[in-house]
Design a protein around this motif. Structure first.
Motif, short mmCIF file in Angstrom:
data_model
loop_
_atom_site.label_atom_id
_atom_site.label_comp_id
_atom_site.label_asym_id
_atom_site.label_seq_id
_atom_site.Cartn_x
_atom_site.Cartn_y
_atom_site.Cartn_z
N ARG A 86 0.82 -1.22 0.02
CA ARG A 86 -0.08 0.20 0.14
C ARG A 86 0.81 1.26 -0.02
O ARG A 86 1.21 2.13 0.90
CB ARG A 86 -1.09 -0.05 1.23
CG ARG A 86 -2.04 -1.07 1.26
CD ARG A 86 -2.70 -0.86 0.22
NE ARG A 86 -4.05 -1.97 0.10
CZ ARG A 86 -4.06 -3.12 -0.61
NH1 ARG A 86 -2.90 -3.16 -1.47
NH2 ARG A 86 -4.76 -3.93 -0.75
N PRO A 87 1.66 1.40 -1.09
CA PRO A 87 2.47 2.77 -1.25
C PRO A 87 1.76 3.92 -1.05
O PRO A 87 0.75 4.05 -1.89
CB PRO A 87 3.19 2.50 -2.41
CG PRO A 87 2.25 1.70 -3.31
CD PRO A 87 1.66 0.85 -2.45
N ALA A 88 2.32 5.02 -0.47
CA ALA A 88 1.84 6.54 -0.25
C ALA A 88 2.29 7.21 -1.49
O ALA A 88 1.62 7.85 -1.92
CB ALA A 88 2.21 6.79 0.99
N HIS A 89 3.53 6.78 -1.93
CA HIS A 89 4.13 7.59 -3.14
C HIS A 89 4.84 6.40 -4.02
O HIS A 89 5.90 6.37 -3.73
CB HIS A 89 4.78 8.49 -2.64
CG HIS A 89 5.26 9.73 -3.78
ND1 HIS A 89 6.40 10.71 -3.45
CD2 HIS A 89 5.24 9.70 -5.20
CE1 HIS A 89 6.45 11.27 -4.58
NE2 HIS A 89 5.79 10.54 -5.49
N ALA A 90 3.99 5.98 -4.75
CA ALA A 90 4.63 4.81 -5.87
C ALA A 90 5.25 5.65 -7.00
O ALA A 90 4.62 6.40 -7.87
CB ALA A 90 3.71 3.82 -6.56
N VAL A 91 6.51 5.29 -7.43
CA VAL A 91 7.11 6.01 -8.58
C VAL A 91 7.80 4.84 -9.52
O VAL A 91 8.33 3.96 -9.08
CB VAL A 91 8.41 6.89 -7.93
CG1 VAL A 91 9.22 7.45 -9.21
CG2 VAL A 91 7.86 8.15 -7.20
N VAL A 92 7.49 5.14 -10.83
CA VAL A 92 8.04 4.10 -11.96
C VAL A 92 9.04 5.07 -12.61
O VAL A 92 8.68 6.16 -13.06
CB VAL A 92 6.82 3.71 -12.61
CG1 VAL A 92 7.41 2.58 -13.81
CG2 VAL A 92 5.97 2.57 -11.75
N VAL A 93 10.33 4.33 -12.89
CA VAL A 93 11.38 5.14 -13.60
C VAL A 93 11.13 4.82 -14.87
O VAL A 93 11.01 3.47 -15.36
CB VAL A 93 12.62 4.76 -13.24
CG1 VAL A 93 13.58 5.35 -13.69
CG2 VAL A 93 12.70 5.17 -11.54
N HIS A 94 10.85 5.79 -15.88
CA HIS A 94 10.35 5.61 -17.34
C HIS A 94 11.60 6.49 -18.03
O HIS A 94 12.25 7.19 -17.58
CB HIS A 94 9.04 6.16 -17.78
CG HIS A 94 7.88 5.42 -17.20
ND1 HIS A 94 7.77 4.15 -17.72
CD2 HIS A 94 6.98 5.61 -16.06
CE1 HIS A 94 6.65 3.29 -17.45
NE2 HIS A 94 6.08 4.32 -16.33
N PRO A 95 11.68 5.96 -19.29
CA PRO A 95 10.95 5.06 -20.07
C PRO A 95 11.45 3.71 -19.67
O PRO A 95 12.50 3.25 -19.18
CB PRO A 95 11.63 5.01 -21.22
CG PRO A 95 12.22 6.51 -21.45
CD PRO A 95 12.65 6.79 -20.06
N SER A 96 10.49 2.71 -19.35
CA SER A 96 10.80 1.37 -19.01
C SER A 96 9.43 0.46 -19.31
O SER A 96 8.49 0.89 -19.97
CB SER A 96 10.69 1.64 -17.27
OG SER A 96 9.40 1.70 -16.88
N PHE A 97 9.67 -0.66 -19.13
CA PHE A 97 8.56 -1.72 -19.17
C PHE A 97 7.36 -1.27 -18.47
O PHE A 97 7.23 -0.69 -17.31
CB PHE A 97 9.12 -3.15 -18.68
CG PHE A 97 8.13 -4.23 -18.92
CD1 PHE A 97 7.60 -4.35 -19.94
CD2 PHE A 97 7.77 -5.07 -17.71
CE1 PHE A 97 6.66 -5.49 -20.36
CE2 PHE A 97 6.96 -6.27 -18.06
CZ PHE A 97 6.47 -6.58 -19.32
N THR A 98 6.24 -1.27 -19.03
CA THR A 98 4.96 -0.81 -18.72
C THR A 98 4.19 -1.42 -17.82
O THR A 98 3.37 -1.10 -17.05
CB THR A 98 4.19 -0.09 -19.78
OG1 THR A 98 3.85 -1.16 -20.68
CG2 THR A 98 5.11 0.94 -20.68
N GLU A 99 4.31 -2.78 -17.64
CA GLU A 99 3.37 -3.73 -17.04
C GLU A 99 3.37 -3.42 -15.45
O GLU A 99 2.42 -3.36 -15.07
CB GLU A 99 3.86 -5.10 -17.11
CG GLU A 99 3.00 -5.68 -18.37
CD GLU A 99 1.72 -5.55 -18.46
OE1 GLU A 99 0.90 -5.93 -17.49
OE2 GLU A 99 1.18 -5.13 -19.38
#
Length: 334
Positions: A86-99
């Protein structure tokens, strides 16, 4: 325009085309691994028993079995993380796999995109208050390999770092891998047999991390998620030396880069089984390549990229030469 996070290279690789859109190793699985899979069919009347495969993976990475989670493909881990945390601040580093982002959003999580800057697309620090950080190394689709020290620096108490290492064994000897690091708080490393061994259809992977995090993910995982043939493949491939193939791949990647026609620019410093190219009028070029018999991956469905990007899988030099010739002919047209 909304990014289609569920668009993947298999959509491009329709029958009859030379497949440069999917990053799975061509000509695999090898004969000895096919024999393993055939033999495993004799055990399919019983429910899958992961004991030996889990122990083999643990031994290969110098970890206790409690720190190993076997999964139905590496991508299953992304869904399990989205279910369990249950993250309060989820970060995805992009460009990257999108799934990973797609899984987080599907489970109601808000996602912040940390976009890396061209032309290098090298890792920079995400927001300090991020309690979940997702990145790939080497990164799909840029083929950039981030230094292990830079990735390790993301780990801190109170933060989960979900590190997608599906392509780690495309780097000879895997010096930038963190799969063996048990000292980094909150690090969850995801690995796959899909790419190197040509097993995309088998759906087999695993995750490595702290025992309590592995247990939390297992608690939201369906029973018997990994099939008996997939378990046999894991046991057979765990700890196998992939460095000779990775060195061959590096030569093939350089051959592809050397063959590219003028006006086509490789992005960053490619280090994996694919290269990201900037091509003027890439959408027209992609469709023309299909007419010429080649499937490549469009780039505009990756956050942080634009319609002038194409991702191309590394293949044998003859295939790359034929592709480069077709690309040059298309670019010469008015």
């Amino acid at each position: 325009m909304t990014t289609d996070l569920h668009h993947h290279g298999d959509v491009e690789a329709t029958p009859g085309l030379v497949d440069l859109a999917v990053n799975v190793r061509a000509g695999a699985p090898p004969a000895w691994l096919r024999d393993v899979l055939r033999a495993a069919l004799d055990d399919c009347a019983a429910y899958p028993d992961p004991t030996r495969a889990r122990a083999a993976v643990a031994a290969a990475h110098g970890r206790p079995v409690e720190e190993v989670l076997l999964t139905a493909g590496a991508a299953e881990t992304f869904t399990l993380v989205a279910r369990a945390l249950r993250p309060a601040h989820a970060v995805v580093v992009h460009p990257s796999f999108t799934e990973p982002e797609a899984a987080l959003r599907a489970h109601g999580h808000r996602v912040h995109r940390h976009l890396l800057a061209p032309p290098s697309y090298r890792l920079t620090a995400p927001p300090a208050d991020a309690d979940l950080v997702v990145l790939g190394n080497p990164t799909n689709p840029t083929s950039v390999l981030h230094p292990a020290a830079d990735v390790a620096a993301l780990c801190r108490p109170g933060r989960t770092v979900l590190l997608d290492e599906a392509f780690a064994d495309t780097d000879p000897g895997e010096p930038q891998s963190l799969a063996h690091r048990r000292d980094l708080p909150g690090l969850l490393v995801v690995r796959s047999l899909t790419k190197t061994w040509g097993l995309a259809g088998l759906r087999v992977g695993y995750a490595l991390g702290p025992a309590d995090l592995v247990a939390a993910l297992a608690a939201v995982q369906p029973h018997w998620p990994v099939s008996t043939p997939a378990l046999a493949a894991l046991e057979a491939c765990a700890g196998a030396d992939t460095a000779p193939w990775a060195r061959e791949l590096a030569d093939q990647r350089q051959a592809l880069l050397d063959l590219l026609p003028p006006g086509v620019t490789p992005v960053g410093t490619p280090a994996s089984a694919f290269v990201l190219l900037r091509v003027p009028g890439a959408e027209r070029v992609r469709l023309a390549l299909r007419d010429a018999g080649f499937a490549v991956r469009r780039g505009d469905t990756f956050p942080g990229l634009d319609p002038d990007h194409l991702r191309v899988a590394v293949r044998d030099p003859d295939t790359s030469a034929a592709f480069a010739a077709a690309l040059a002919a298309i670019l010469e047209r008015p």
